[in-house]
Scaffold this motif. Structure first.
Motif, PDB file in Angstrom:
ATOM      1  N   THR A 124       0.832  -1.208   0.000  1.00  0.00           N
ATOM      2  CA  THR A 124       0.000   0.000   0.000  1.00  0.00           C
ATOM      3  C   THR A 124       0.862   1.251   0.000  1.00  0.00           C
ATOM      4  N   VAL A 125       1.823   1.308   0.908  1.00  0.00           N
ATOM      5  CA  VAL A 125       2.697   2.481   1.022  1.00  0.00           C
ATOM      6  C   VAL A 125       3.609   2.570  -0.200  1.00  0.00           C
ATOM      7  N   GLY A 126       4.154   1.437  -0.630  1.00  0.00           N
ATOM      8  CA  GLY A 126       5.050   1.441  -1.780  1.00  0.00           C
ATOM      9  C   GLY A 126       4.380   1.891  -3.065  1.00  0.00           C
ATOM     10  N   GLU A 127       3.168   1.374  -3.310  1.00  0.00           N
ATOM     11  CA  GLU A 127       2.433   1.794  -4.516  1.00  0.00           C
ATOM     12  C   GLU A 127       2.118   3.283  -4.475  1.00  0.00           C
ATOM     13  N   LEU A 128       1.689   3.770  -3.319  1.00  0.00           N
ATOM     14  CA  LEU A 128       1.359   5.188  -3.192  1.00  0.00           C
ATOM     15  C   LEU A 128       2.607   6.054  -3.378  1.00  0.00           C
ATOM     16  N   LEU A 129       3.710   5.661  -2.782  1.00  0.00           N
ATOM     17  CA  LEU A 129       4.961   6.405  -2.944  1.00  0.00           C
ATOM     18  C   LEU A 129       5.378   6.431  -4.419  1.00  0.00           C
ATOM     19  N   ALA A 130       5.329   5.290  -5.068  1.00  0.00           N
ATOM     20  CA  ALA A 130       5.700   5.227  -6.486  1.00  0.00           C
ATOM     21  C   ALA A 130       4.789   6.119  -7.325  1.00  0.00           C
ATOM     22  N   ARG A 131       3.507   6.077  -7.053  1.00  0.00           N
ATOM     23  CA  ARG A 131       2.551   6.905  -7.796  1.00  0.00           C
ATOM     24  C   ARG A 131       2.852   8.390  -7.591  1.00  0.00           C
ATOM     25  N   LYS A 132       3.108   8.796  -6.352  1.00  0.00           N
ATOM     26  CA  LYS A 132       3.401  10.213  -6.056  1.00  0.00           C
ATOM     27  C   LYS A 132       4.673  10.687  -6.754  1.00  0.00           C
ATOM     28  N   LEU A 133       5.631   9.774  -6.920  1.00  0.00           N
ATOM     29  CA  LEU A 133       6.910  10.137  -7.531  1.00  0.00           C
ATOM     30  C   LEU A 133       6.943   9.876  -9.038  1.00  0.00           C
ATOM     31  N   SER A 134       5.883   9.256  -9.570  1.00  0.00           N
ATOM     32  CA  SER A 134       5.849   8.820 -10.970  1.00  0.00           C
ATOM     33  C   SER A 134       6.990   7.839 -11.261  1.00  0.00           C
ATOM     34  N   TRP A 135       7.217   6.930 -10.325  1.00  0.00           N
ATOM     35  CA  TRP A 135       8.227   5.879 -10.447  1.00  0.00           C
ATOM     36  C   TRP A 135       7.522   4.555 -10.692  1.00  0.00           C
ATOM     37  N   HIS A 136       8.287   3.547 -11.073  1.00  0.00           N
ATOM     38  CA  HIS A 136       7.751   2.200 -11.204  1.00  0.00           C
ATOM     39  C   HIS A 136       7.583   1.586  -9.818  1.00  0.00           C
ATOM     40  N   PHE A 137       6.613   0.688  -9.709  1.00  0.00           N
ATOM     41  CA  PHE A 137       6.414  -0.057  -8.469  1.00  0.00           C
ATOM     42  C   PHE A 137       6.696  -1.529  -8.737  1.00  0.00           C
ATOM     43  N   LEU A 138       7.469  -2.135  -7.859  1.00  0.00           N
ATOM     44  CA  LEU A 138       7.797  -3.553  -7.961  1.00  0.00           C
ATOM     45  C   LEU A 138       7.324  -4.258  -6.690  1.00  0.00           C
TER      46      LEU A 138
END
Length: 170
Positions: free
Chosen positions: A15-29
């Motif tokens: 949950t936190v990782g996906e949200l962080l990736a989305r906020k940064l426009s980064w990929h999520f793994l």
């Protein structure tokens, strides 16, 4: 940069990782996606009270390390949600200083409650005890950022961004 969000099952890594990736426009793994089928079955099994062994985890960790190396070589920023319970696992994944560790820390009662409300995940909630038994909280020389649970994922992400000096793309 690769940010590894780690902790026991149910801590909110995905949950936190996906949200962080989305906020940064980064990929999520999602590290769970890299497990071989035999590991998934072992974690899902109600007869499995110990969870995975180190021997089970090493091929999985090697796959993750290779993905981290590929992402860094391509200058592809990503957030990786991964249990990384033991220091030797984190040491294997931290290929260089561009890999940052973020530990989601919470007590057994809080995480157990979160697990009871989670649906659609293969992790047997009874394995939480073994996760806490295996957990080696990061030592100061690891340079990990520790984030205390108990707030919304949005607040946790804001704290992570502040501590890592990252800015949102949107």
């Amino acid at each position: 940069m690769i940010v590894i969000v780690f902790g026991v099952s149910g801590a909110g890594k995905t949950t936190v990782g996906e949200l962080l990736a989305r906020k940064l426009s980064w990929h999520f793994l999602e590290a769970d996606d890299f497990h071989p089928a035999a590991n998934v079955e072992k974690m899902r099994s109600p007869e499995s009270f110990r969870g995975l062994t180190d021997e089970d985890r090493w091929p999985w960790l090697e796959c993750l390390r290779e993905q981290i190396e590929r992402s860094l070589a391509a200058r592809d920023n990503a957030v990786l949600a991964c249990s990384a319970l033991k220091r030797k696992y984190r040491d294997r994944l931290r290929v260089n200083s561009d890999v940052k560790l973020v530990f989601l820390r919470g007590d057994y009662a809080r995480i157990g409650e979160q697990l009871r409300h989670r649906h659609g995940h293969f992790m047997n909630p009874d394995l939480l005890r073994s996760q806490f038994a295996d957990l080696e909280e990061p030592e100061p020389d690891e340079g990990a950022i520790t984030i205390e649970m108990g707030r919304t994922p949005q607040k946790l992400v804001e704290e992570i961004k502040t501590k890592l000096h990252l800015t949102s793309k949107h």
